[in-house]
Design an enzyme around this catalytic site. Structure first.
Site, mmCIF file in Angstrom:
data_model
loop_
_atom_site.group_PDB
_atom_site.id
_atom_site.type_symbol
_atom_site.label_atom_id
_atom_site.label_comp_id
_atom_site.label_asym_id
_atom_site.label_seq_id
_atom_site.Cartn_x
_atom_site.Cartn_y
_atom_site.Cartn_z
ATOM 1 N N ARG A 210 0.861 -1.183 -0.076
ATOM 2 C CA ARG A 210 -0.178 -0.053 0.067
ATOM 3 C C ARG A 210 0.742 1.298 0.006
ATOM 4 O O ARG A 210 0.463 2.448 0.491
ATOM 5 C CB ARG A 210 -1.112 0.095 1.158
ATOM 6 C CG ARG A 210 -1.967 -0.972 1.169
ATOM 7 C CD ARG A 210 -3.262 -0.729 1.917
ATOM 8 N NE ARG A 210 -4.185 -1.756 2.190
ATOM 9 C CZ ARG A 210 -4.365 -2.322 3.251
ATOM 10 N NH1 ARG A 210 -3.992 -1.547 4.438
ATOM 11 N NH2 ARG A 210 -5.128 -3.309 3.653
ATOM 12 N N ARG B 40 -3.337 6.056 0.659
ATOM 13 C CA ARG B 40 -4.243 7.416 1.262
ATOM 14 C C ARG B 40 -3.308 8.203 2.256
ATOM 15 O O ARG B 40 -3.583 9.268 2.594
ATOM 16 C CB ARG B 40 -5.481 7.216 2.096
ATOM 17 C CG ARG B 40 -6.479 6.700 0.968
ATOM 18 C CD ARG B 40 -7.937 6.088 1.664
ATOM 19 N NE ARG B 40 -7.638 5.175 2.275
ATOM 20 C CZ ARG B 40 -8.463 4.510 3.095
ATOM 21 N NH1 ARG B 40 -9.701 4.938 3.275
ATOM 22 N NH2 ARG B 40 -8.248 3.268 3.780
ATOM 23 N N ARG C 257 -7.377 11.286 -6.198
ATOM 24 C CA ARG C 257 -8.347 10.151 -6.107
ATOM 25 C C ARG C 257 -9.741 11.100 -5.809
ATOM 26 O O ARG C 257 -10.735 10.553 -6.248
ATOM 27 C CB ARG C 257 -8.212 9.243 -4.896
ATOM 28 C CG ARG C 257 -7.318 7.841 -5.326
ATOM 29 C CD ARG C 257 -7.877 6.780 -5.859
ATOM 30 N NE ARG C 257 -8.986 6.329 -4.651
ATOM 31 C CZ ARG C 257 -10.606 6.567 -4.957
ATOM 32 N NH1 ARG C 257 -11.018 7.476 -5.845
ATOM 33 N NH2 ARG C 257 -11.076 6.115 -3.689
ATOM 34 N N ASP D 23 -6.555 -3.102 -7.536
ATOM 35 C CA ASP D 23 -7.277 -3.894 -6.493
ATOM 36 C C ASP D 23 -7.542 -5.408 -6.629
ATOM 37 O O ASP D 23 -7.823 -5.881 -7.928
ATOM 38 C CB ASP D 23 -8.572 -3.113 -6.313
ATOM 39 C CG ASP D 23 -9.320 -3.309 -4.830
ATOM 40 O OD1 ASP D 23 -9.990 -4.444 -4.825
ATOM 41 O OD2 ASP D 23 -8.866 -2.782 -3.944
ATOM 42 N N TYR E 70 -14.870 -12.440 -0.279
ATOM 43 C CA TYR E 70 -15.512 -11.388 -0.661
ATOM 44 C C TYR E 70 -16.806 -11.739 -1.494
ATOM 45 O O TYR E 70 -17.900 -11.125 -1.319
ATOM 46 C CB TYR E 70 -14.598 -10.501 -1.535
ATOM 47 C CG TYR E 70 -13.475 -9.759 -0.774
ATOM 48 C CD1 TYR E 70 -13.908 -8.743 0.227
ATOM 49 C CD2 TYR E 70 -12.174 -10.156 -0.872
ATOM 50 C CE1 TYR E 70 -13.036 -8.063 0.883
ATOM 51 C CE2 TYR E 70 -11.207 -9.627 0.033
ATOM 52 C CZ TYR E 70 -11.497 -8.316 0.746
ATOM 53 O OH TYR E 70 -10.723 -7.828 1.408
#
Length: 361
Positions: free
Chosen positions: A31, A35, A44, A80, A158
């Site tokens: 990562r 962010r 973004r 992703d 998921y």
């Protein structure tokens, strides 16, 4: 290479991955495009998450941002793991503050019929390949570019849970109540992942990481039955397909979070590198995996909340424990959004500084 990519100037990460000696320990962060960087949040802000993933320009920009700040030894493409279930025809949205959401998860065995033929997935994911090619060009050979995908079991969780879950009870219910349908789904995912990962290499990825992010929800028995065979299969088939396509081999990394109970098995699953989370003691891991694989990891991401001086001490300890060769420094999981970029820089610099010192002594 055939696409006429710029010549690679820093191959330290690749050499360590292949088990060759390096002058210092290479480092990158899971990562690292994320962010915690204000410029990431700015880029973004304009788009929804998956629209960003579908824009090669945006993915390229986000991938390069951390490299403008830090002397990292590898870039990892911004994407992703859930683009694969999307390509199989499932709707996925990213809900701010909550994470991924599947409005219509797989509930019954017959829901598998809704999934697209895995052979069509590659054409659906062309935008990822475009992002990789563009990024590889713009990297100008500074460092290697890593491609990645989620492992079958983690993707299955998921698709069945419909999002994140603290127990994975629905997905595990499938394993116990519908073992055949579970294997069918895991095979579909494997059949989609193999050409997807080969396609990433064809597009310019120089290494591949498979994320088994939810290994820790399985015990050894379920892991050996429903996760490990597919992890092995992905490596074996990707390597065979690369050879068939006349593409040079790339090192492959398996990262099974909380999968410490399966270290020996993962070390023999056909990957050059085994990633470790922060719950594993480096010396013990080295003993258990032997000398044939490179280890990657495993500083607790939360260690980056410590002072820069303390980060230096923790890195020194970690490098001592792993030893100078067959090792790639990383965090034991991804960076968190509230982390200070200065502290990420301190981590990267400490790895480079101490690893050079270690080799002199």
């Amino acid at each position: 290479s055939s696409q006429g990519f710029p010549e690679l100037k820093n191959d330290t990460f690749l050499r360590a991955a292949w088990g060759e000696d390096t002058d210092y320990t290479p480092v990158w962060c899971m990562r690292q495009a994320g962010r915690y960087l204000p410029e990431f949040r700015e880029t973004r802000a304009a788009q929804d998450f998956f629209s960003t993933c579908r824009s090669p320009e945006a993915c390229c920009e986000l991938t390069l941002q951390p490299l403008r700040r830090f002397p990292l030894d590898a870039a990892i493409i911004f994407s992703d793991i859930l683009v694969v279930p999307q390509a199989l025809g499932m709707e996925v949205t990213m809900v701010p503050g909550k994470g991924p959401s599947f409005p219509e998860p797989l509930r019954e065995e017959r829901d598998l019929e809704r999934l697209r033929d895995p052979a069509t997935v590659v054409s659906e994911l062309d935008y990822v390949f475009q992002a990789i090619t563009l990024t590889r060009q713009r990297l100008a050979g500074r460092v290697p570019l890593i491609g990645f995908a989620g492992a079958p079991w983690s993707l299955m969780t998921y698709m069945v849970e419909g999002g994140t879950s603290s127990t994975m009870a629905q997905a595990k219910r499938w394993l116990y109540q519908r073992p055949e349908a579970s294997h069918q789904l895991l095979r579909i995912l494997t059949d989609a992942l193999v050409p997807y990962m080969v396609g990433q290499v064809a597009a310019g990825a120089q290494a591949l990481q498979l994320f088994e992010s939810h290994a820790g929800h399985l015990g050894p028995q379920l892991f050996n039955k429903f996760a490990l065979p597919y992890i092995r299969d992905v490596a074996k088939r990707v390597k065979a397909k690369l050879q068939e396509a006349g593409l040079a081999p790339v090192p492959m990394i398996i990262f099974a979070k909380d999968g410490h109970f399966a270290l020996e098995e993962l070390a023999q699953a056909g990957y050059e590198v085994v990633g470790l989370d922060w719950t594993v003691a480096p010396e013990k891991a080295r003993e258990r995996v032997g000398k044939a694989v490179t280890l990657q990891g495993n500083l607790d991401p939360c260690a980056l909340y410590a002072s820069e001086e303390e980060i230096g001490r923790l890195v020194q300890q970690m490098l001592n424990d792993f030893g100078p060769q067959r090792y790639i420094a990383n965090l034991g999981h991804g960076l968190y959004p509230d982390m200070d970029p200065e502290h990420v820089g301190a981590f990267v610099d400490a790895v480079h500084r101490y690893s050079r010192l270690l080799r002199q002594n």
